[in-house]
Design a protein around this motif. Sequence first.
Motif, short mmCIF file in Angstrom:
data_model
loop_
_atom_site.label_atom_id
_atom_site.label_comp_id
_atom_site.label_asym_id
_atom_site.label_seq_id
_atom_site.Cartn_x
_atom_site.Cartn_y
_atom_site.Cartn_z
N ARG A 48 0.84 -1.20 0.00
CA ARG A 48 0.00 0.00 0.00
C ARG A 48 0.88 1.26 0.00
NH1 ARG A 48 -4.35 -0.24 4.13
NH2 ARG A 48 -5.51 -1.20 2.44
N ARG A 51 2.57 1.98 -3.40
CA ARG A 51 1.71 2.66 -4.40
C ARG A 51 1.74 4.18 -4.22
NH1 ARG A 51 -2.01 -2.05 -4.04
NH2 ARG A 51 -2.69 -1.18 -2.07
N ASN A 52 2.09 4.63 -3.02
CA ASN A 52 2.09 6.07 -2.73
C ASN A 52 3.47 6.71 -2.86
OD1 ASN A 52 -0.69 6.14 -2.16
ND2 ASN A 52 -0.32 5.37 -0.11
#
Length: 132
Positions: A48, A51-52
Amino acid sequence: SESTGWYRTGKVVAADETDINAAFTLQKGLIFWSALHMWPALAAKGKRAARNLQLGYMPPSMHMADETDTTLDAEEAEDVLISEKVSVHGVLSKDVGFRPDFNPPGFTYKRREKAALKKKKSSMEEIVEASS
């Protein structure tokens, strides 16, 4: 000191008439792969967080990261610019490049390895190999 979240990963280059942002756009995957393998703290944050990730750059310098570095300090981080996604139409792969500041575990030079495997052996090498 507090973490800025920015890690020095490597050097990106672009030919004279090539937008540096095109170089980042074309090499983003390789740069992120390198960063995640060079900096275990980034990988530890999970998919997660991956992805950032943001791709930033600083003015050219001779400073290179090594395995003992941590994130950029606050003063250095002030110079980080965020790369922009731009059209890469007409940009040739030979006009851009990326080199990590150090080789993360698992990083190999595949092209060189493949070229070495394809290299023709001299007749003398073949004779020596056959006799051993």
